[in-house]
Design a protein around this motif. Structure first.
Motif, PDB file in Angstrom:
ATOM      1  N   ASP A 135       0.660  -1.107  -0.033  1.00 19.47           N
ATOM      2  CA  ASP A 135      -0.072   0.099  -0.078  1.00 19.47           C
ATOM      3  C   ASP A 135       0.947   1.289  -0.040  1.00 19.47           C
ATOM      4  O   ASP A 135       2.163   1.213   0.298  1.00 19.47           O
ATOM      5  CB  ASP A 135      -0.840   0.035   1.322  1.00 19.47           C
ATOM      6  CG  ASP A 135      -2.183   1.003   0.944  1.00 19.47           C
ATOM      7  OD1 ASP A 135      -2.221   1.542  -0.231  1.00 19.47           O
ATOM      8  OD2 ASP A 135      -2.857   1.049   1.918  1.00 19.47           O
ATOM      9  N   TRP A 136       0.208   2.342  -0.178  1.00 17.29           N
ATOM     10  CA  TRP A 136       0.737   3.747  -0.333  1.00 17.29           C
ATOM     11  C   TRP A 136       0.296   4.751   0.843  1.00 17.29           C
ATOM     12  O   TRP A 136      -0.648   4.493   1.201  1.00 17.29           O
ATOM     13  CB  TRP A 136       0.869   4.408  -1.613  1.00 17.29           C
ATOM     14  CG  TRP A 136       1.508   3.967  -2.668  1.00 17.29           C
ATOM     15  CD1 TRP A 136       0.880   3.120  -3.875  1.00 17.29           C
ATOM     16  CD2 TRP A 136       2.910   4.154  -2.884  1.00 17.29           C
ATOM     17  NE1 TRP A 136       2.154   2.952  -4.581  1.00 17.29           N
ATOM     18  CE2 TRP A 136       3.099   3.591  -4.059  1.00 17.29           C
ATOM     19  CE3 TRP A 136       3.857   5.020  -2.502  1.00 17.29           C
ATOM     20  CZ2 TRP A 136       4.458   3.438  -4.571  1.00 17.29           C
ATOM     21  CZ3 TRP A 136       5.206   5.084  -3.055  1.00 17.29           C
ATOM     22  CH2 TRP A 136       5.327   4.427  -4.148  1.00 17.29           C
ATOM     23  N   SER A 137       1.269   5.418   1.550  1.00 18.09           N
ATOM     24  CA  SER A 137       0.711   6.470   2.020  1.00 18.09           C
ATOM     25  C   SER A 137       1.314   7.993   1.882  1.00 18.09           C
ATOM     26  O   SER A 137       2.362   7.678   1.327  1.00 18.09           O
ATOM     27  CB  SER A 137       0.877   6.292   3.610  1.00 18.09           C
ATOM     28  OG  SER A 137       2.064   6.196   4.134  1.00 18.09           O
ATOM     29  N   HIS A 138       0.803   8.922   2.343  1.00 18.09           N
ATOM     30  CA  HIS A 138       1.515  10.339   2.352  1.00 18.09           C
ATOM     31  C   HIS A 138       1.707  10.951   3.564  1.00 18.09           C
ATOM     32  O   HIS A 138       0.871  10.894   4.449  1.00 18.09           O
ATOM     33  CB  HIS A 138       0.405  11.209   1.397  1.00 18.09           C
ATOM     34  CG  HIS A 138       0.042  10.908   0.068  1.00 18.09           C
ATOM     35  ND1 HIS A 138      -0.803  11.682  -0.831  1.00 18.09           N
ATOM     36  CD2 HIS A 138       0.274   9.814  -0.463  1.00 18.09           C
ATOM     37  CE1 HIS A 138      -0.958  10.801  -1.985  1.00 18.09           C
ATOM     38  NE2 HIS A 138      -0.208   9.691  -1.799  1.00 18.09           N
ATOM     39  N   GLU A 139       3.084  11.109   3.541  1.00 15.44           N
ATOM     40  CA  GLU A 139       3.452  11.842   4.982  1.00 15.44           C
ATOM     41  C   GLU A 139       4.404  13.172   4.763  1.00 15.44           C
ATOM     42  O   GLU A 139       4.935  13.409   3.546  1.00 15.44           O
ATOM     43  CB  GLU A 139       4.534  10.774   5.740  1.00 15.44           C
ATOM     44  CG  GLU A 139       3.881   9.132   5.814  1.00 15.44           C
ATOM     45  CD  GLU A 139       2.751   9.168   6.569  1.00 15.44           C
ATOM     46  OE1 GLU A 139       2.399  10.128   7.652  1.00 15.44           O
ATOM     47  OE2 GLU A 139       2.129   8.357   6.457  1.00 15.44           O
ATOM     48  N   LYS A 151       5.730  10.351  -0.769  1.00 13.46           N
ATOM     49  CA  LYS A 151       4.874   8.973  -0.851  1.00 13.46           C
ATOM     50  C   LYS A 151       5.781   7.878  -0.358  1.00 13.46           C
ATOM     51  O   LYS A 151       6.914   7.616  -0.862  1.00 13.46           O
ATOM     52  CB  LYS A 151       4.588   8.918  -2.334  1.00 13.46           C
ATOM     53  CG  LYS A 151       3.283   9.899  -2.853  1.00 13.46           C
ATOM     54  CD  LYS A 151       3.990  11.254  -2.781  1.00 13.46           C
ATOM     55  CE  LYS A 151       2.848  12.080  -3.490  1.00 13.46           C
ATOM     56  NZ  LYS A 151       3.177  13.420  -3.539  1.00 13.46           N
ATOM     57  N   HIS A 154       4.488   0.878   1.593  1.00 18.93           N
ATOM     58  CA  HIS A 154       4.595   0.028   2.780  1.00 18.93           C
ATOM     59  C   HIS A 154       4.395  -1.505   2.247  1.00 18.93           C
ATOM     60  O   HIS A 154       3.535  -1.880   1.207  1.00 18.93           O
ATOM     61  CB  HIS A 154       3.293   0.199   3.491  1.00 18.93           C
ATOM     62  CG  HIS A 154       3.264   1.670   4.087  1.00 18.93           C
ATOM     63  ND1 HIS A 154       3.717   1.699   5.409  1.00 18.93           N
ATOM     64  CD2 HIS A 154       3.092   2.971   3.494  1.00 18.93           C
ATOM     65  CE1 HIS A 154       3.479   2.962   5.733  1.00 18.93           C
ATOM     66  NE2 HIS A 154       3.174   3.613   4.761  1.00 18.93           N
ATOM     67  N   GLU A 171       4.199   8.387  -6.882  1.00 17.19           N
ATOM     68  CA  GLU A 171       3.558   6.991  -6.733  1.00 17.19           C
ATOM     69  C   GLU A 171       3.719   6.387  -8.044  1.00 17.19           C
ATOM     70  O   GLU A 171       2.704   5.448  -8.507  1.00 17.19           O
ATOM     71  CB  GLU A 171       2.285   7.048  -6.365  1.00 17.19           C
ATOM     72  CG  GLU A 171       2.127   7.358  -4.784  1.00 17.19           C
ATOM     73  CD  GLU A 171       0.644   7.176  -4.187  1.00 17.19           C
ATOM     74  OE1 GLU A 171      -0.203   6.285  -4.710  1.00 17.19           O
ATOM     75  OE2 GLU A 171       0.204   7.979  -3.644  1.00 17.19           O
ATOM     76  N   GLU A 244      -2.914  -1.835   6.039  1.00 16.50           N
ATOM     77  CA  GLU A 244      -3.722  -0.570   6.549  1.00 16.50           C
ATOM     78  C   GLU A 244      -3.481  -0.127   7.963  1.00 16.50           C
ATOM     79  O   GLU A 244      -3.294   1.139   8.053  1.00 16.50           O
ATOM     80  CB  GLU A 244      -4.984  -0.996   6.282  1.00 16.50           C
ATOM     81  CG  GLU A 244      -5.690  -1.102   4.949  1.00 16.50           C
ATOM     82  CD  GLU A 244      -5.893   0.402   4.132  1.00 16.50           C
ATOM     83  OE1 GLU A 244      -5.775   1.331   4.659  1.00 16.50           O
ATOM     84  OE2 GLU A 244      -6.061   0.145   2.881  1.00 16.50           O
ATOM     85  N   VAL A 247       0.023   1.483   8.174  1.00 13.97           N
ATOM     86  CA  VAL A 247       0.073   3.061   7.781  1.00 13.97           C
ATOM     87  C   VAL A 247       0.062   3.811   8.761  1.00 13.97           C
ATOM     88  O   VAL A 247       0.642   4.774   9.252  1.00 13.97           O
ATOM     89  CB  VAL A 247      -0.805   3.168   6.742  1.00 13.97           C
ATOM     90  CG1 VAL A 247      -0.943   4.786   6.320  1.00 13.97           C
ATOM     91  CG2 VAL A 247      -0.584   2.506   5.201  1.00 13.97           C
ATOM     92  N   ARG A 251       2.790   6.050  10.757  1.00 13.61           N
ATOM     93  CA  ARG A 251       2.876   7.657  10.798  1.00 13.61           C
ATOM     94  C   ARG A 251       3.036   8.111  12.223  1.00 13.61           C
ATOM     95  O   ARG A 251       3.279   9.048  12.417  1.00 13.61           O
ATOM     96  CB  ARG A 251       1.264   8.017  10.121  1.00 13.61           C
ATOM     97  CG  ARG A 251       1.034   9.347  10.322  1.00 13.61           C
ATOM     98  CD  ARG A 251      -0.383   9.493   9.682  1.00 13.61           C
ATOM     99  NE  ARG A 251      -0.265   9.130   8.464  1.00 13.61           N
ATOM    100  CZ  ARG A 251      -1.234   8.985   7.466  1.00 13.61           C
ATOM    101  NH1 ARG A 251      -2.599   8.736   8.122  1.00 13.61           N
ATOM    102  NH2 ARG A 251      -1.248   8.627   6.321  1.00 13.61           N
TER     103      ARG A 251
END
Length: 499
Positions: A135-139, A151, A154, A171, A244, A247, A251
């Motif tokens: 998966d991806w996350s934005h920090e 980006k 994970h 991404e 999920e 993430v 964070r």
């Protein structure tokens, strides 16, 4: 409303001390109705909840408030408004009531929404080496003093819960390829199944049920690592619930407080260290007697062996301008002068750009993620300098160009000579035929002799190109004559007399 202390006093006075209801009423100042209610119910606590809350001023604005609350709930968690901001928005539309009314209504609205939206799930279990989730996350971090939204990719092994995270500027598909390669290299293997959401870099079309039309390059990557890709049902994040949850954990633990680094390399080295430290310090959620790292070490033999790096690039075609530049991703990159006039293929990797023409590399640069930037390789323009030496002084590719040691010293000495630009161009042009190492050595030899002109450097190169002198053949003693012949002119005279 009766408090717990009053209820306790009533019960003790009647049940322990044996006082009558009338005496209890006199002592505590309560009505008989209240005392009878406590004694007959046997309860130790009484709560009052209003069954109906009159909201006369909110009545006409209820539909509008429902709309505002629904819009706010649909936003990303970081972008949601506080209830005070919702109240201010409602006041802006003309509502004249108080905040407390809006707060009570919003609480009831949230409770009713939660009760209708709650769902049950089945816990999942995975065998060692069976599956991983991506998966991806934005920090938000500070890189070089600038606030940047990165980006973060994970990857999580479903059995051992071992995690891997890496930050990227984008991404895009080449970043997906790079993240998989680095994760599998770190794990020393891959799983037989990969669980994804329906990201555009992997899924071209969602078909009926579980069927997906996967991207061709994404399938090539999965085939390289022997992974069977599986896409989740749309809007069913619980199917990859481990990543999920990861993430949110990453964070909170890795990016809070906000990280301050100088580069992406420093950031990713820090994230990798924190992944290992987290795995070593935390217990496995199911195998409580072992840490995540210990379970991961036990899972490694079950992984599919690491197949080596996948050539993960995103390819596009481009034309070459007359200034030896190609445009990609809002930036320009230089290519060899011989590539002008024909199309090229740009292969974009996560950290570099490779430009090919007819299967030959005509340019390679570190990738730039800004906008409207031009990345030069000055050596691409040296063949053009041979025809247009006047471009040496003001050519954009040659500004701030630091040449190798001896070449740079010759350049500085020629800067004060009348025809120094022309001489420097002649020396640089020699690199095309003799190579940089040979020209560098020739410049060093000329400087040792106290000269720096192009004629001297080119003369040294010419001497180096001359074939070596032939070796002298020595006659062995076995073939050497023991009696050397003597010249006798009388023999010729005797021949002449006979004629």
């Amino acid at each position: 409303m009766l408090v717990v202390e009053t209820v306790a006093k009533i019960r003790r006075l009647h049940l322990v001390q044996g006082l009558a209801i009338k005496a209890i009423c006199r002592e505590l100042g309560l009505s008989r109705k209240v005392v009878r209610k406590v004694l007959r119910s046997g309860a130790t606590e009484f709560r009052y909840e209003r069954t109906r809350q009159p909201m006369p001023k909110l009545g006409a604005w209820q539909a509008e408030l429902d709309r505002l609350l629904e819009e706010n709930a649909g936003r990303a968690s970081r972008e949601r408004l506080t209830l005070m901001r919702v109240f201010e928005a409602l006041r802006g539309l003309g509502y004249e009531g108080g905040y407390d009314t809006v707060r009570r209504y919003a609480r009831g609205w949230a409770q009713s929404r939660t009760s209708t939206a709650a769902a049950a799930f089945v816990p999942l279990s995975f065998a060692p080496g069976e599956a991983y989730q991506f998966d991806w996350s934005h920090e938000v971090v500070l890189i070089g003093g600038t606030t940047v939204t990165v980006k973060v990719a994970h990857v999580r092994l479903c059995h051992s819960r071992m995690l891997f995270v890496r930050a990227y500027p984008r991404e895009t598909q080449e970043m997906v390829f790079d993240a998989h390669d680095r994760a599998f290299a770190f794990f020393r293997g891959a799983c037989t199944r990969g669980i994804y959401d329906n990201m555009k870099t992997a899924v071209d079309a969602i078909l009926v049920g579980r069927d997906r039309s996967y991207n061709r390059r994404f399938l090539q990557m999965c085939s390289h690592y022997l992974v069977d890709p599986v896409a989740c049902t749309p809007a069913s994040g619980w199917e990859k619930g481990q990543v999920e949850n990861q993430v949110g954990m990453v964070r909170e633990r890795f990016f809070s407080p906000r990280l301050r680094v100088n580069s992406y390399e420093e950031l990713n080295a820090l994230l990798l260290d924190r992944c290992v430290a987290h795995a070593r310090a935390h217990r496995h959620p199911e195998l409580r007697d072992r840490t995540i790292w210990e379970v991961f070490e036990a899972e490694r033999p079950s992984l599919v062996p690491y197949a080596g790096r996948f050539d993960g690039f995103h390819a596009v075609t481009a034309s070459v301008s007359k200034t030896c530049l190609v445009r990609f991703d809002s930036n320009k990159y230089s290519v060899a002068a011989g590539a002008v006039g024909r199309p090229v293929e740009i292969r974009a990797y996560a950290e570099r750009i490779e430009i090919r023409q007819d299967g030959r590399v005509v340019g390679e640069h570190r990738r730039s993620f800004g906008r409207d930037q031009t990345v030069f390789d000055p050596w691409h323009y040296v063949p053009v300098l041979a025809r247009k030496p006047g471009a040496w002084r003001n050519g954009a590719p040659f500004k701030d160009w630091l040449l190798p040691g001896a070449l740079e010293r010759v350049r500085r000495k020629l800067a004060g000579v009348a025809d120094g630009d022309r001489q420097m161009v002649d020396i640089l042009t020699a690199v095309l035929s003799d190579g940089l190492a040979a020209v560098e050595a020739a410049c060093a030899e000329a400087l040792r002799d106290g000269v720096h002109s192009a004629d001297v450097v080119l003369n040294i190169l010419a001497r180096q190109r001359e074939p070596p002198a032939p070796l002298t053949i020595l006659t062995p003693d076995a073939l050497r004559l023991r009696h050397e012949p003597l010249a006798d002119c009388a023999r010729y005279d005797s021949l002449r007399r006979s004629v």
